[in-house]
Scaffold this active site. Structure first.
Site, PDB file in Angstrom:
ATOM      1  CB  THR A   1      30.295 -41.361 -27.503  1.00  0.00           C
ATOM      2  OG1 THR A   1      29.893 -42.687 -27.156  1.00  0.00           O
ATOM      3  CG2 THR A   1      29.713 -40.980 -28.850  1.00  0.00           C
ATOM      4  N   GLY A   2      33.031 -42.731 -25.958  1.00  0.00           N
ATOM      5  CA  GLY A   2      33.476 -43.171 -24.637  1.00  0.00           C
ATOM      6  C   GLY A   2      34.734 -42.447 -24.181  1.00  0.00           C
TER       7      GLY A   2
ATOM      8  CE1 TYR B   1      19.942 -46.389 -29.586  1.00  0.00           C
ATOM      9  CE2 TYR B   1      17.725 -45.952 -28.779  1.00  0.00           C
ATOM     10  CZ  TYR B   1      19.027 -46.357 -28.536  1.00  0.00           C
ATOM     11  OH  TYR B   1      19.406 -46.740 -27.268  1.00  0.00           O
TER      12      TYR B   1
ATOM     13  CB  ALA C   1      29.469 -51.240 -28.233  1.00  0.00           C
ATOM     14  CB  ALA C   2      24.575 -48.792 -29.115  1.00  0.00           C
TER      15      ALA C   2
ATOM     16  CG  PHE D   1      26.248 -42.642 -18.716  1.00  0.00           C
ATOM     17  CD1 PHE D   1      26.621 -42.218 -17.440  1.00  0.00           C
ATOM     18  CD2 PHE D   1      24.905 -42.896 -18.960  1.00  0.00           C
ATOM     19  CE1 PHE D   1      25.667 -42.046 -16.438  1.00  0.00           C
ATOM     20  CE2 PHE D   1      23.950 -42.721 -17.961  1.00  0.00           C
ATOM     21  CZ  PHE D   1      24.329 -42.313 -16.703  1.00  0.00           C
ATOM     22  CB  ILE D   2      25.425 -47.549 -19.102  1.00  0.00           C
ATOM     23  CG1 ILE D   2      24.295 -46.502 -19.113  1.00  0.00           C
ATOM     24  CG2 ILE D   2      24.972 -48.816 -18.384  1.00  0.00           C
ATOM     25  CD1 ILE D   2      23.089 -46.866 -19.963  1.00  0.00           C
TER      26      ILE D   2
HETATM   27  P1  NAD Z   1      27.517 -44.020 -24.439  1.00  0.00           P
HETATM   28  O1  NAD Z   1      27.530 -43.344 -25.771  1.00  0.00           O
HETATM   29  O2  NAD Z   1      28.060 -43.288 -23.271  1.00  0.00           O
HETATM   30  O3  NAD Z   1      28.239 -45.424 -24.545  1.00  0.00           O
HETATM   31  C1  NAD Z   1      28.327 -46.173 -25.741  1.00  0.00           C
HETATM   32  C2  NAD Z   1      29.751 -46.670 -25.875  1.00  0.00           C
HETATM   33  O4  NAD Z   1      29.850 -47.465 -27.067  1.00  0.00           O
HETATM   34  C3  NAD Z   1      30.787 -45.531 -26.021  1.00  0.00           C
HETATM   35  O5  NAD Z   1      31.862 -45.747 -25.136  1.00  0.00           O
HETATM   36  C4  NAD Z   1      31.231 -45.620 -27.473  1.00  0.00           C
HETATM   37  O6  NAD Z   1      32.563 -45.182 -27.652  1.00  0.00           O
HETATM   38  C5  NAD Z   1      31.043 -47.093 -27.757  1.00  0.00           C
HETATM   39  N1  NAD Z   1      30.847 -47.402 -29.182  1.00  0.00           N
HETATM   40  C6  NAD Z   1      30.061 -46.744 -30.075  1.00  0.00           C
HETATM   41  N2  NAD Z   1      30.160 -47.307 -31.286  1.00  0.00           N
HETATM   42  C7  NAD Z   1      31.030 -48.354 -31.161  1.00  0.00           C
HETATM   43  C8  NAD Z   1      31.537 -49.317 -32.061  1.00  0.00           C
HETATM   44  N3  NAD Z   1      31.191 -49.322 -33.369  1.00  0.00           N
HETATM   45  N4  NAD Z   1      32.408 -50.247 -31.592  1.00  0.00           N
HETATM   46  C9  NAD Z   1      32.790 -50.249 -30.283  1.00  0.00           C
HETATM   47  N5  NAD Z   1      32.334 -49.352 -29.390  1.00  0.00           N
HETATM   48  C10 NAD Z   1      31.464 -48.417 -29.825  1.00  0.00           C
HETATM   49  O7  NAD Z   1      25.987 -44.450 -24.159  1.00  0.00           O
HETATM   50  P2  NAD Z   1      25.310 -45.081 -22.849  1.00  0.00           P
HETATM   51  O8  NAD Z   1      24.266 -44.135 -22.410  1.00  0.00           O
HETATM   52  O9  NAD Z   1      26.340 -45.549 -21.885  1.00  0.00           O
HETATM   53  O10 NAD Z   1      24.568 -46.342 -23.487  1.00  0.00           O
HETATM   54  C11 NAD Z   1      25.006 -47.681 -23.311  1.00  0.00           C
HETATM   55  C12 NAD Z   1      23.985 -48.637 -23.940  1.00  0.00           C
HETATM   56  O11 NAD Z   1      22.717 -48.477 -23.307  1.00  0.00           O
HETATM   57  C13 NAD Z   1      23.734 -48.376 -25.430  1.00  0.00           C
HETATM   58  O12 NAD Z   1      23.601 -49.619 -26.087  1.00  0.00           O
HETATM   59  C14 NAD Z   1      22.414 -47.638 -25.444  1.00  0.00           C
HETATM   60  O13 NAD Z   1      21.717 -47.823 -26.660  1.00  0.00           O
HETATM   61  C15 NAD Z   1      21.704 -48.275 -24.275  1.00  0.00           C
HETATM   62  N6  NAD Z   1      20.645 -47.431 -23.698  1.00  0.00           N
HETATM   63  C16 NAD Z   1      20.964 -46.267 -23.057  1.00  0.00           C
HETATM   64  C17 NAD Z   1      19.941 -45.493 -22.517  1.00  0.00           C
HETATM   65  C18 NAD Z   1      20.235 -44.201 -21.778  1.00  0.00           C
HETATM   66  O14 NAD Z   1      19.274 -43.578 -21.303  1.00  0.00           O
HETATM   67  N7  NAD Z   1      21.487 -43.795 -21.636  1.00  0.00           N
HETATM   68  C19 NAD Z   1      18.607 -45.904 -22.625  1.00  0.00           C
HETATM   69  C20 NAD Z   1      18.330 -47.074 -23.301  1.00  0.00           C
HETATM   70  C21 NAD Z   1      19.354 -47.866 -23.808  1.00  0.00           C
END
Ligand code: NAD
Length: 304
Positions: free
Chosen positions: A41-42, A144, A78-79, A18-19
């Protein structure tokens, strides 16, 4: 100070998420952009054609190292972002969220790339007072949050130990188009999805809990500022400095949608924090960060 990123080679881990996708969109016209994502999840199929997509895992040090070739700046997104999944499986999520970050830091060190890390407000746990500032106590409530806190510390430690240019950005509740529903961070999307199906949004507890919802475009802007700042080796809150109760949020989603629905209340969730709001004065002063999308505007865009 140079405030935009141009003519660089950039790596976005988790860039299909997403981000990450929004960040890629902001970078791709002026830079060479590579994405490393395992697709868990991407949605890599939604990435622009100009992006070099590498399917790989941040736990795989060789894959990260190869993806880091010639990179000037890496945005480490990534997470496994699900708090519930981290409670279910602390070991696996620790591998991705912490070991994956150390692997990315190591590759950045070898290739002398600046690293901007997606940290989280979850590092604070239940803040003793709000708004919460970067040097307030950290006391995460979930694996987490603890994984993000350890990663956030590592990121700053690499600046001290190895003179690597690193920045940790502690995102609050991020929202915007393209977010998946269901999970906590996606509460706005979850409310919207319910209302679209003609069902009332479900608030956990009495809805008096407050959250600081920051639009994804402001998070992207904070990342671009972090990529060029001279104030590295620091953690910065990325929120709006304002908060709203979850109940009011649900009511606003209903009323903006023009639906004839009332808000439903469900059981309180264990580990839910009562109040969350960012003190963004440090990011304002050091990064020139100023959120530009207020919640009404952001919600209206989503409801459209
Ligand atoms: P998301 O799940 O949409 O994006 C995470 C991406 O990481 C996905 O594309 C997934 O496929 C990829 N991924 C997961 N495990 C992986 C691995 N082992 N190797 C390679 N890629 C991997 O989540 P998001 O909301 O876009 O979050 C992005 C970042 O921002 C994350 O680190 C999250 O912890 C952090 N974050 C998000 C929020 C929020 O409100 N969305 C708040 C605080 C922090």
């Amino acid at each position: 100070m140079e405030r935009t990123l141009r003519d660089r080679t950039v790596l976005v881990t988790g860039g299909a998420g997403f981000i990450g996708r929004k960040l890629v969109g902001a970078l791709v016209d002026d830079n060479d952009v590579r994405v490393l994502d395992d697709g868990s999840t991407g949605e890599p199929e939604r990435l622009p054609d100009a992006v070099e997509y590498v399917e790989g895992d941040v736990r795989d040090a060789d894959a990260v190292d190869a993806a880091m070739a010639d990179v000037d700046v890496v945005f480490h997104e990534a997470a496994v972002v699900s708090v519930a999944e981290s409670v279910e499986d602390p070991a696996r999520t620790n591998d991705v969220n912490l070991s994956g970050t150390v692997a990315t830091l190591e590759a950045a060190r070898r290739h002398d790339a600046r690293l901007v890390f997606a940290s989280s407000a979850a590092v604070y746990g239940r803040p003793s007072s709000v708004p919460v500032a970067e040097d307030d106590p950290t006391d995460p409530l979930s694996p987490y949050g603890l994984q993000k806190l350890a990663a956030d510390r590592y990121v700053r430690m690499y600046a001290d130990l190895y003179d690597l240019e690193t920045v940790s950005l502690r995102y609050f509740n991020v929202y915007g188009r393209g977010q998946r529903g269901g999970d906590y961070a996606g509460v706005i999307t979850a409310f919207l999805n319910r209302v679209r199906e003609g069902e009332p949004p479900v608030v956990h507890g009495d809805g008096s809990q407050t959250r600081d919802f920051v639009h994804v475009s402001d998070v992207v802007r904070a990342n671009l500022l972090a990529a060029t700042t001279e104030e590295t080796g620091e953690a910065y809150n990325v929120g709006t400095g304002a908060s709203v109760t979850v109940r009011e949020l649900a009511e606003r989603v209903v009323s903006l949608s023009g639906a004839d629905l009332s808000v439903e209340f469900g059981p309180e969730r264990t580990g839910d924090i009562q109040h969350s709001e960012a003190d963004i004065s440090k990011a304002r002063a050091a990064l020139d960060y100023e959120p530009q999308v207020d919640l009404s505007e952001g919600l209206a865009e989503l409801v459209e």
